[in-house]
Design a protein around this motif. Structure first.
Motif, PDB file in Angstrom:
ATOM      1  N   ARG A  62      39.078  31.575  67.069  1.00 17.24           N
ATOM      2  CA  ARG A  62      39.953  30.843  66.154  1.00 17.24           C
ATOM      3  C   ARG A  62      39.640  31.214  64.706  1.00 17.24           C
ATOM      4  O   ARG A  62      38.479  31.279  64.308  1.00 17.24           O
ATOM      5  CB  ARG A  62      39.768  29.355  66.381  1.00 17.24           C
ATOM      6  CG  ARG A  62      40.804  28.533  65.678  1.00 17.24           C
ATOM      7  CD  ARG A  62      40.796  27.116  66.179  1.00 17.24           C
ATOM      8  NE  ARG A  62      41.399  27.029  67.503  1.00 17.24           N
ATOM      9  CZ  ARG A  62      40.984  26.184  68.426  1.00 17.24           C
ATOM     10  NH1 ARG A  62      39.945  25.419  68.213  1.00 17.24           N
ATOM     11  NH2 ARG A  62      41.596  26.139  69.579  1.00 17.24           N
ATOM     12  N   THR A  97      40.582  29.584  61.904  1.00 12.34           N
ATOM     13  CA  THR A  97      40.283  28.484  60.999  1.00 12.34           C
ATOM     14  C   THR A  97      39.270  27.560  61.640  1.00 12.34           C
ATOM     15  O   THR A  97      39.119  27.520  62.853  1.00 12.34           O
ATOM     16  CB  THR A  97      41.555  27.686  60.678  1.00 12.34           C
ATOM     17  OG1 THR A  97      42.129  27.272  61.906  1.00 12.34           O
ATOM     18  CG2 THR A  97      42.540  28.498  59.883  1.00 12.34           C
ATOM     19  N   SER A  98      38.589  26.800  60.798  1.00  8.16           N
ATOM     20  CA  SER A  98      37.528  25.968  61.347  1.00  8.16           C
ATOM     21  C   SER A  98      37.788  24.474  61.112  1.00  8.16           C
ATOM     22  O   SER A  98      36.898  23.662  61.279  1.00  8.16           O
ATOM     23  CB  SER A  98      36.197  26.374  60.718  1.00  8.16           C
ATOM     24  OG  SER A  98      36.316  26.299  59.319  1.00  8.16           O
ATOM     25  N   GLU A  99      39.034  24.125  60.694  1.00  4.87           N
ATOM     26  CA  GLU A  99      39.313  22.723  60.424  1.00  4.87           C
ATOM     27  C   GLU A  99      39.233  21.898  61.712  1.00  4.87           C
ATOM     28  O   GLU A  99      39.545  22.390  62.799  1.00  4.87           O
ATOM     29  CB  GLU A  99      40.724  22.554  59.822  1.00  4.87           C
ATOM     30  CG  GLU A  99      40.778  22.735  58.327  1.00  4.87           C
ATOM     31  CD  GLU A  99      40.711  24.200  57.958  1.00  4.87           C
ATOM     32  OE1 GLU A  99      40.965  25.048  58.849  1.00  4.87           O
ATOM     33  OE2 GLU A  99      40.408  24.504  56.796  1.00  4.87           O
ATOM     34  N   ALA A 100      38.847  20.652  61.542  1.00  5.45           N
ATOM     35  CA  ALA A 100      38.769  19.769  62.700  1.00  5.45           C
ATOM     36  C   ALA A 100      40.172  19.482  63.212  1.00  5.45           C
ATOM     37  O   ALA A 100      41.162  19.632  62.484  1.00  5.45           O
ATOM     38  CB  ALA A 100      38.085  18.466  62.303  1.00  5.45           C
ATOM     39  N   TRP A 154      41.733  16.778  63.920  1.00  9.96           N
ATOM     40  CA  TRP A 154      42.545  15.716  63.276  1.00  9.96           C
ATOM     41  C   TRP A 154      43.139  16.209  61.965  1.00  9.96           C
ATOM     42  O   TRP A 154      44.236  15.820  61.580  1.00  9.96           O
ATOM     43  CB  TRP A 154      41.718  14.444  63.097  1.00  9.96           C
ATOM     44  CG  TRP A 154      40.602  14.569  62.075  1.00  9.96           C
ATOM     45  CD1 TRP A 154      39.317  14.953  62.299  1.00  9.96           C
ATOM     46  CD2 TRP A 154      40.718  14.312  60.678  1.00  9.96           C
ATOM     47  NE1 TRP A 154      38.613  14.968  61.141  1.00  9.96           N
ATOM     48  CE2 TRP A 154      39.452  14.570  60.110  1.00  9.96           C
ATOM     49  CE3 TRP A 154      41.761  13.894  59.842  1.00  9.96           C
ATOM     50  CZ2 TRP A 154      39.203  14.435  58.754  1.00  9.96           C
ATOM     51  CZ3 TRP A 154      41.506  13.761  58.486  1.00  9.96           C
ATOM     52  CH2 TRP A 154      40.238  14.020  57.949  1.00  9.96           C
ATOM     53  N   VAL A 155      42.421  17.099  61.273  1.00  9.74           N
ATOM     54  CA  VAL A 155      42.959  17.644  60.018  1.00  9.74           C
ATOM     55  C   VAL A 155      44.203  18.467  60.310  1.00  9.74           C
ATOM     56  O   VAL A 155      45.245  18.323  59.675  1.00  9.74           O
ATOM     57  CB  VAL A 155      41.910  18.524  59.308  1.00  9.74           C
ATOM     58  CG1 VAL A 155      42.506  19.133  58.048  1.00  9.74           C
ATOM     59  CG2 VAL A 155      40.670  17.720  58.984  1.00  9.74           C
ATOM     60  N   ARG A 156      44.071  19.323  61.327  1.00  9.57           N
ATOM     61  CA  ARG A 156      45.197  20.183  61.687  1.00  9.57           C
ATOM     62  C   ARG A 156      46.401  19.340  62.092  1.00  9.57           C
ATOM     63  O   ARG A 156      47.515  19.560  61.617  1.00  9.57           O
ATOM     64  CB  ARG A 156      44.800  21.108  62.833  1.00  9.57           C
ATOM     65  CG  ARG A 156      44.174  22.407  62.351  1.00  9.57           C
ATOM     66  CD  ARG A 156      43.893  23.355  63.487  1.00  9.57           C
ATOM     67  NE  ARG A 156      42.676  22.994  64.193  1.00  9.57           N
ATOM     68  CZ  ARG A 156      42.613  22.770  65.501  1.00  9.57           C
ATOM     69  NH1 ARG A 156      43.703  22.842  66.230  1.00  9.57           N
ATOM     70  NH2 ARG A 156      41.470  22.455  66.068  1.00  9.57           N
ATOM     71  N   ARG A 157      46.133  18.360  62.957  1.00  8.06           N
ATOM     72  CA  ARG A 157      47.255  17.559  63.449  1.00  8.06           C
ATOM     73  C   ARG A 157      47.930  16.792  62.333  1.00  8.06           C
ATOM     74  O   ARG A 157      49.148  16.718  62.258  1.00  8.06           O
ATOM     75  CB  ARG A 157      46.765  16.612  64.534  1.00  8.06           C
ATOM     76  CG  ARG A 157      46.729  17.369  65.848  1.00  8.06           C
ATOM     77  CD  ARG A 157      46.531  16.493  67.040  1.00  8.06           C
ATOM     78  NE  ARG A 157      45.912  17.320  68.060  1.00  8.06           N
ATOM     79  CZ  ARG A 157      44.749  17.046  68.626  1.00  8.06           C
ATOM     80  NH1 ARG A 157      44.088  15.951  68.293  1.00  8.06           N
ATOM     81  NH2 ARG A 157      44.255  17.848  69.526  1.00  8.06           N
ATOM     82  N   SER A 158      47.139  16.230  61.420  1.00 10.49           N
ATOM     83  CA  SER A 158      47.797  15.445  60.367  1.00 10.49           C
ATOM     84  C   SER A 158      48.557  16.347  59.406  1.00 10.49           C
ATOM     85  O   SER A 158      49.632  15.986  58.926  1.00 10.49           O
ATOM     86  CB  SER A 158      46.794  14.556  59.638  1.00 10.49           C
ATOM     87  OG  SER A 158      45.614  15.262  59.386  1.00 10.49           O
ATOM     88  N   LEU A 159      48.032  17.559  59.143  1.00 10.37           N
ATOM     89  CA  LEU A 159      48.763  18.480  58.260  1.00 10.37           C
ATOM     90  C   LEU A 159      50.098  18.864  58.882  1.00 10.37           C
ATOM     91  O   LEU A 159      51.141  18.838  58.228  1.00 10.37           O
ATOM     92  CB  LEU A 159      47.924  19.733  58.001  1.00 10.37           C
ATOM     93  CG  LEU A 159      46.825  19.575  56.946  1.00 10.37           C
ATOM     94  CD1 LEU A 159      46.023  20.861  56.845  1.00 10.37           C
ATOM     95  CD2 LEU A 159      47.428  19.235  55.591  1.00 10.37           C
TER      96      LEU A 159
END
Lengths: 301, 346
Positions: free
Chosen positions: A25, A27-30, A32-37
């Motif tokens: 992958r 990106t390393s965002e969590a 929940w960050v991805r989903r909310s964005l």
């Protein structure tokens, strides 16, 4: 000694490979960050783009299909549709020719003032459409620069169809040229030089080599140009004079109906314009899907 | 066809790309325009083709002044570095394009055009690919199609602009050989541009070495390689080493000592000595150039060492047998077997 293939598998001590996406992958965002964005983006699009479009159609059919058809069959509505088609039928071919000529000149030749011409082509994009309309009023209007002469010769431009066509041509000028310039620049003039060295005349090179090379980009530009030509409001509003049934295009007609609180009729006509936008989008998407490579050189709007 | 370029000058927006260039190209020869980028070689080729017009000077095709003729009238076959195949046409349509666009009076009948295009496709060894599109071919195949297309119009002269520049080394070598064969078979006067000296030396009957918008030397590969007439040509063609020296008493001196090389037809004073790294002999004693090994690397069957010579630490390269025991700091004495002396600049 012959052995069963399943035995071999039993003694295979290798571990099953891990799921590859764990390490690949980018990106390393969590999560929940991805989903909310993504959620914010989708919500915004629904609110700003999809909801209004859906509203147009619900409002149009609110009072039933009969009213919808009636509003479209109205004498003034039909006149507006005819005028819009007429304006597009004049403005789009004109800009097709102008656009190809301008793109050809800019992409294939070096000359003084090239940068200025490029800027000039972008002018309609940067000037407010209302201002473009006003310029024509100042130029051709009764008190305008050429007004007296036009009146003396009985030529009507402002508050008549020619004015609407002029304003539309002005506003939609950049679409074809802007689409073609980067494409033609990326293609260079090697193909044309090859054609000329093989004995082709300039026209033969243009029809047989240049045009086929740019055809999809050109179609794309024409599509965008057409959508804008039919939908243009600001510039046309200034020069049209709002003479019902005579100089109102579809967008102007919608405004008049709306101001008369005739919402069902306004949205019925609006739904036609919205349909045009949807059809344009679909064709555009199909073009991009099929000829993405050729269009990739062009900038997106 | 014989081509004569006479005192041609070309400026691009007042920046000169070619100064006063004259060149004679013999009928049927394969000639290479060779030079670094910016030397004007492509400009010269495009001027011959008629894709550019000279600022001054004339270009003759045979006895005819072609300077004022358009590219269409010159009947040249031009092959571009980037192939410039028409992507909306099949291979066969590409090759027949030049015949199809002819005015009705000189256009061959359809069947004849097709026959000739197929014949050319066979000539470039791509028979059977006539229905493909250019995007479906490899780079080497595309360039062969481009050549077939150029040959289809039966050109008086064939012009190739870095024809193999975009191809990888292996394909380039194959096509080189193959172009030579085609040339020998068809006998076209052929001019090609390249910055690859190996290609030029191997392929061409004669080389035109260009630098900074002017011709430095014209000659056969042997002449240019063995008797370069300027330091630029010596340095550009083949491997070379050079060293500042003094000329005195008809002898070459370096670091205050004669190095055993006679110098007859050059004035006394400072000069530049040029030689090829592989064209040296190692000497045990006697007058020679001597230096200390500072770097060494294996090049094919030999070992190339970099030597530091004299107090001012001039560096030159020479080749040693690969099994020579020389290591870092070893002192090596050598004499060039063949060399050239050019007066020092200024």
């Amino acid at each position: 000694m012959p052995y069963d293939e399943s035995d071999v598998l039993v003694y295979d001590s290798r571990r099953a490979p891990e799921a590859p996406d764990k390490h690949l992958r980018a990106t390393s965002e969590a999560a929940w960050v991805r989903r909310s964005l993504i959620g914010i983006a989708v919500a915004f699009m629904l609110l700003v783009l999809v909801l209004p479009l859906a509203l147009v159609f619900t409002e149009a059919f609110k009072k039933g299909f009969g009213v919808f058809l009636e509003s479209l069959a109205d004498r003034h509505a039909l006149a507006a549709i005819r005028l819009t088609l007429l304006v597009a039928a004049i403005a789009v071919p004109l800009n097709l020719v102008f656009g190809v000529a301008a793109a050809w000149a800019i992409a294939k030749f070096e000359f003084k003032g090239k940068a200025f011409l490029t800027t000039l082509i972008d002018l309609p994009f940067s000037v407010s459409p209302v201002v473009s309309g006003l310029v024509y009023v100042l130029l051709f209007g009764a008190q305008g620069l050429l007004g007296p002469w036009l009146q003396a010769n009985n030529i009507e431009i402002i508050f008549a169809v020619p004015g609407i066509v002029l304003a539309t041509v002005f506003v939609t000028f950049p679409f074809v040229a802007r689409e073609l310039i980067p494409l033609m620049q990326a293609q260079g003039s090697g193909d044309e030089e090859a054609a000329l060295s093989l004995g082709a005349s300039g026209w033969q090179a243009f029809w047989r080599v240049t045009l086929p090379n740019i055809k999809w980009g050109l179609l794309y530009g024409v599509l965008l140009c057409n959508a804008r030509a039919m939908g243009e409001f600001g510039a046309v509003a200034v020069v049209s004079g709002h003479i019902r049934g005579k100089t109102t295009t579809m967008p102007l007609h919608i405004e008049i109906l709306y101001n008369e609180y005739n919402f069902a009729a306004a949205f019925a006509v609006a739904s036609l314009l919205a349909m045009l936008a949807l059809v344009t989008l679909v064709i555009k998407a199909v073009l991009e899907f099929r000829f993405g490579e050729e269009l990739a050189a062009t900038r997106r709007h | 066809m014989e081509i004569r370029v006479q005192n041609v000058r070309k400026e691009f927006s007042r920046y000169p790309a070619l100064h006063d260039v004259s060149l004679g190209i013999r009928s049927g020869e394969l000639i290479a325009l060779l030079g670094p980028s910016g030397s004007g070689k492509t400009t010269l080729l495009r001027l011959i083709a008629g894709l550019e017009t000279p600022t001054a000077g004339q270009i003759f095709f045979g006895d005819e002044d072609a300077s004022s003729k358009s590219v269409q009238e010159r009947n040249v076959g031009f092959v571009f570095q980037a192939y410039a195949l028409f992507r909306n046409m099949t291979i066969l349509e590409n090759i027949s394009f030049g015949l199809k666009v002819r005015p009705r009076a000189t256009r061959p009948p359809k069947a004849e055009i097709r026959r000739r295009a197929l014949e050319l496709l066979d000539l470039v060894q791509l028979g059977g690919l006539d229905k493909r599109y250019p995007q479906q071919l490899s780079g080497g195949q595309r360039q062969r199609v481009a050549l077939a297309r150029a040959l289809a119009i039966e050109p008086g002269v064939l012009l190739l602009d870095e024809p193999f520049g975009a191809l990888d080394a292996q394909v380039r070598k194959e096509l080189r050989k193959w172009l030579r064969e085609i040339h020998d078979r068809t006998g076209h006067t052929t001019v090609f541009v390249t910055h690859d000296q190996e290609e030029a030396l191997e392929l061409a009957d004669r080389l035109v070495v260009m630098s900074q918008g002017a011709i430095e030397q014209v000659g056969t590969p042997d002449e240019v390689y063995d008797r370069p007439n300027s330091p630029f040509v010596f340095g550009f063609i083949g491997e070379s080493s050079s060293l500042p020296v003094e000329i005195e008493n008809n002898e070459v001196w370096s670091g205050g000592r004669a190095i055993g090389l006679p110098a007859s037809d050059i004035a006394a004073g400072p000069a530049q000595l040029w030689f090829r790294p592989h064209d040296v002999e190692l000497v045990e004693d006697g007058a020679a150039l001597a230096g200390v090994v500072v770097a060494s690397r294996r090049v094919g069957g030999t070992r190339r060492v970099e030597l530091e010579i004299g107090g001012d630490r001039q560096r030159v390269e020479v080749d040693l047998p690969f099994d020579h025991p020389a290591g870092e700091k070893t002192r090596i004495a050598f004499r060039p077997r063949r060399w050239r002396l050019y007066p020092a600049k200024g």
